[in-house]
Write a protein that holds these residues in place. Sequence first.
Motif, short mmCIF file in Angstrom:
data_model
loop_
_atom_site.label_atom_id
_atom_site.label_comp_id
_atom_site.label_asym_id
_atom_site.label_seq_id
_atom_site.Cartn_x
_atom_site.Cartn_y
_atom_site.Cartn_z
N VAL A 1 1.21 -0.81 -0.29
CA VAL A 1 -0.66 -0.29 -0.08
C VAL A 1 1.09 1.38 -0.30
O VAL A 1 0.44 1.98 -0.56
CB VAL A 1 -0.91 -0.03 1.22
CG1 VAL A 1 -1.75 1.19 1.35
CG2 VAL A 1 -2.09 -1.06 0.87
N ALA A 2 1.89 1.10 0.67
CA ALA A 2 3.20 2.17 1.22
C ALA A 2 3.71 2.92 -0.50
O ALA A 2 3.05 3.14 -0.96
CB ALA A 2 4.17 1.73 1.80
N GLY A 3 3.81 1.49 -1.36
CA GLY A 3 3.95 1.48 -3.20
C GLY A 3 5.37 2.71 -2.97
O GLY A 3 6.16 2.52 -2.66
N PRO A 4 4.77 3.11 -4.39
CA PRO A 4 6.31 3.94 -4.65
C PRO A 4 6.28 5.49 -3.85
O PRO A 4 7.02 5.76 -3.59
CB PRO A 4 5.52 4.79 -5.82
CG PRO A 4 4.20 3.79 -6.29
CD PRO A 4 4.18 2.94 -5.04
N ALA A 5 5.47 5.72 -2.63
CA ALA A 5 5.49 6.60 -1.51
C ALA A 5 6.19 5.75 -0.34
O ALA A 5 7.30 6.93 0.29
CB ALA A 5 4.30 6.90 -1.24
#
Length: 199
Positions: free
Chosen positions: A152-156
């Motif tokens: 969910v955090a992914g690219p961030a």
Amino acid sequence: MNAVLPRRRSQAWTLANCLTYGRLVAVPVMVGLLFWPDSIPARFTALAVFVAAAITDYLDGYVARTWAQSSALGRMLDPIADKLLVAACLLMLVADRTILGTAVWAAIVILCREILVSGLREYLAELKVGVPVSRIAKWKTTVQLVALGFLVAGPAGETILPGTLRIGIGLLWLAAGLTLWTGWDYMRAGIRHVIDDPR
């Protein structure tokens, strides 16, 4: 003169059930935030919502046991809330291509297991047969939630912890492996009741 009996508090609004309701409400909020997968603020907000929902997964059971707030409504809604959170999360992460390629199979394995075990539990409930949650199943849930948190955090997340996506995908495969293991355990435990059912 008749004594006035104190009104019994509704079991629907215990703290344990309210935590479960919160997890249900978190699902559409998180899905809405993931419609902007390239937005770093949206990703971090989605992560915060997901983490809060995952924490309630532990807290509602703890509160229900510690404060004797167990109820039929809570027992029904708790697994539903868990599965909605995981399924919605996986679907959105596949849709925005955070999960892609062969890793999609890990997501499919997790979703299929959840549906299979839910169906088995529902059938066995009619036979008044309980299916206890094993220690490995609890580990599976923990690994699954941690994996989804990274994804969910992914690219961030990559802006703070490089390798966030690789860690998430690795943990997702580990969760899929534990999912197959625990799914087989549930099937093995339940299948004899299905075979012996005289109906």
